[in-house]
Structure formats: C-alpha cells, structure tokens
Enzyme design. Structure first.
Site, PDB file in Angstrom:
ATOM      1  N   LYS A 121     -58.147  48.805  57.292  1.00  0.00           N
ATOM      2  CA  LYS A 121     -57.803  50.115  57.862  1.00  0.00           C
ATOM      3  C   LYS A 121     -56.611  50.722  57.126  1.00  0.00           C
ATOM      4  O   LYS A 121     -56.558  51.929  56.910  1.00  0.00           O
ATOM      5  CB  LYS A 121     -57.469  49.990  59.356  1.00  0.00           C
ATOM      6  N   LYS A 213     -70.736  46.929  58.020  1.00  0.00           N
ATOM      7  CA  LYS A 213     -71.043  46.985  59.454  1.00  0.00           C
ATOM      8  C   LYS A 213     -71.087  48.440  59.942  1.00  0.00           C
ATOM      9  O   LYS A 213     -70.420  49.315  59.376  1.00  0.00           O
ATOM     10  CB  LYS A 213     -70.053  46.146  60.255  1.00  0.00           C
ATOM     11  N   LYS A 216     -67.454  53.182  63.881  1.00  0.00           N
ATOM     12  CA  LYS A 216     -67.113  54.515  64.364  1.00  0.00           C
ATOM     13  C   LYS A 216     -66.366  55.315  63.310  1.00  0.00           C
ATOM     14  O   LYS A 216     -66.367  56.535  63.330  1.00  0.00           O
ATOM     15  CB  LYS A 216     -66.176  54.400  65.583  1.00  0.00           C
TER      16      LYS A 216
END
Ligand code: TYM
Length: 352
Positions: A121, A213, A216
């Site tokens: 992230k 994967k 969102k």
C-alpha cells in the site's frame, strides 16, 4: 484484580471486520462474510465495521458515515443476524484506539515494517504515507484482542496480520506483564487468537488478472464484482473477464490462473463441490462457461441485494442494531482494556 484473560464465554468467541471503503466485492464475501454467517449459530460472534482502518489512506469525509452505514447494512443483508451476532462500528467503542496505543508502545517498529500489505500500500501511495498505515495491523490486533477472540475468520491476505496479533499478545504482553498466581504460574492477560482461513474462497483473484487478488483499491472496476452490481453489470464484467486460449476449465494448472479462479468462483456461487464443478466444465469452452458463471453470480447475489435494499430503506433499524452492538461490545472491551491497563501499571482512575 480480574483474573486474565476474562472468563471464557460458553461458546468460542469470534471477531472479524471489513473496511467501509468503496463497495464490498465477491472476495470480501466469499473470503470472509459468508463464513461469518455460518459461525454465528454456534459461536459468540462480534462483527465490526472498521471505520478507523478506513482513514489510514486518504478518505472522503463526506462519504465515511454513509459508507459505514451501508457496510453494516450489507453485513445484515448477507445474513448476519443481529439477534445472534453483535454488529457494531469500531470507532463507537473507544477502547479500540486506547488499546491500540498501549500495544503500539510494546510493538517493535521492525515487525510493522515487515508487513507485506504495508509495503504494497505504501508503494502505491508514493510519498504521502501516514503513520496510521504503518500502524494498521496494531489497530487490528487491538480489535481482536479486546474481545478475547478464539477465532478470526478472514481471507488469506490477512494471515500475516493475524500472526502479528498473536505475537503481540503472547510475546509482548503476556510474556512480559502477566501477573502470577499463588503457585507462581503466569496468568495470561490476553487470549492468543487463531486465524480461521477456509481454503475455498480465501483468495479470490481479479477478473482482469488471475495472478492478482480481487481488491477494492484496484482502479479498474472491471477487475471485481461488487456485491451490489446490477445483473447486467455482472454479466458484462464476466463477459470481459480475462481468459486463455485453452479449451475446458480446470483447477490447479500453473499457467491457467484465470481458469482456476473462475472455476472456483463458479463452484462457490453455484454451491457445488469443486469436483462437481470441475467435472461439469471440463470440456466446456469459455463461450459456454461464462454465461453459466454469470447466471450463478446473479442468482447468488439476488437475495443479498434484495435484503440490502430493505435494510437501506430502514436506516433507523440499522442504527438500532449498531446501538445495541456498541453497548455489548463496549462492555466486553472495557474489561479487557482494564486488565491491560492494570498489568501495565497505570494509576487507576478515580471511580465516579
Ligand atoms: P478488508 O476490508 O480489506 O477485507 C475484509 C475481508 O475480506 C477479505 N478479502 C478477501 N478474501 C478473499 N479474496 C479476496 N480477494 C479478498 N479481499 C479481501 C479479507 O481477508 C478480510 O477478511 N484488515 C482487515 C479488516 C480488519 C479486521 C480486523 C479483520 C480490521 N480489524 C480484526 C479481522 C479482525 C481487512 O483486510 O479488511
């Protein structure tokens, strides 16, 4: 002093949560929420909407409250029964932030720097990475440890965070601060939780790249099916999903991650065993398989979408569920927080 951890509940305790960011997708459902529904019957379940985690990356304050309410409504629409489970909002129970601070002060920085999700992230965000993003797994540990959770049902991507929560409880709190009983045995302060990661659905992959994967935060909406996508959008996304030139669907072929992922989704959504799905689709071309998968997805999501609309049309009832959940969660959480405060040696506050 309250012996620690708190007296075990009659049924094993379960805690889990999802962030109220954007729209929940098939990965969140199949990897986590669907399993919560199974557990609520014979476990003491706590499910929170983790809104404090949602602000670890830049967020829109105009949306946070609505997204939180919508996520709670989705839990209920997915089959979480407020008469069986405790459903609440993380930020409504201040013990989460307080325990997080206490755990921060005993958690080595390099444990956090090792976290794969932080690295991924942080890389995506460039220079403006908050301290909160680094601290995300400590807050998650606080969420879990406050409730003496025995099991934490999550997707595969949360395994490392669960290991961290275990290490913090065991090595940094219990091993260092546990009081002793009369015979000199340590009385653990925090319960050490176990991850509950079911094999099927634990890692739902992106529709546009079977090696990544479903997420969102993927800027490409076509990469995921949101639980609230209308049928025509589901059909379109599946029609455009990445395929390969090979005929027949199969599991486990290292060069065919899309076949593995979509066949796995088909098995779960049509409620068949993997073996039955793989037999059914072994000789099928993609052109026959995709409408079958789309139908299964639309059918599986239909009752969730219908119930979601019902809950959304009745926000007062959702608030009511969250109010009751807050009350129950806060009473469990404050006992645990008190145990940790005592063990760490804080001056007790004066009773009112
Ligand atoms: P979040 O919102 O990112 O994910 C919520 C849940 O969905 C699972 N999940 C997936 N499962 C299978 N395939 C996927 N592609 C996929 N994507 C997401 C996640 O594993 C998770 O179970 N950090 C947590 C939220 C949290 C939490 C907690 C969970 C905060 N505190 C305490 C358990 C206990 C998270 O990943 O949220």
């Amino acid at each position: 002093m309250n012996p620690a951890p708190g007296a075990p509940p009659a049924r094993p305790r379960v805690l889990s949560g999802v962030q109220p960011t954007g729209q929940l997708h098939l990965g969140n459902w199949l990897g986590a929420i669907r399993n919560w529904v199974e557990l609520q019957q014979d476990h003491d379940t706590f499910f929170c909407v983790v809104d404090l985690h949602a602000i670890t990356v830049p967020h829109d304050p105009a949306r946070l409250a609505e997204d939180t309410l919508a996520t709670a409504a989705l839990y209920l629409a997915c089959g979480i029964d407020p008469n069986q489970a405790t459903v609440f909002v993380q930020s409504h129970v201040s013990a989460h932030s307080e325990l997080c601070w206490l755990l921060n002060c005993v958690t080595p920085l390099n444990w956090l720097e090792r976290m794969i999700q932080f690295k991924e992230k942080a890389l995506k965000q460039g220079s403006d990475v908050s301290a909160g993003l680094l601290d995300y797994p400590v807050l998650m540990a606080a969420d879990i440890l406050l409730y003496d959770a025995d099991q934490v049902p999550v997707g595969e991507d949360q395994k490392q965070h669960l290991e961290l929560a275990r290490d913090i409880a065991q090595q940094r709190i219990n091993a260092r601060f546990a009081p002793r009983d009369a015979s000199g045995e340590p009385i653990p302060i925090l319960k050490v939780p176990s991850p509950l990661i079911l094999k099927e659905g634990a890692r739902v992959m992106s529709l546009t790249d079977g090696r990544n994967k479903m997420s969102k935060s993927d800027p490409n909406e076509a990469s995921r099916i949101a639980l609230l996508d209308p049928p025509e959008v589901i059909v379109r996304k599946i029609k455009r999903a990445k395929t390969d030139p090979v005929m027949g669907l199969e599991f486990g072929h290292p060069e065919r991650p899309e076949a593995d992922n979509l066949l796995g989704l088909y098995a779960l959504l049509s409620q068949q065993s993997r073996e039955a799905a793989s037999n059914e689709c072994a000789a099928m071309g993609w052109g026959t398989f995709k409408p079958l998968l789309a139908d299964a997805a639309v059918e599986a999501l239909k009752p969730v979408q219908t119930r979601y609309r019902e809950w959304r049309n009745d926000p007062a009832s959702v608030r009511d569920v969250l109010g009751k959940g807050q009350e129950k969660a806060a009473s469990v959480a404050s006992d645990t927080l008190e145990r940790v405060r005592n063990a760490l040696g804080f001056l007790p506050s004066r009773p009112d």
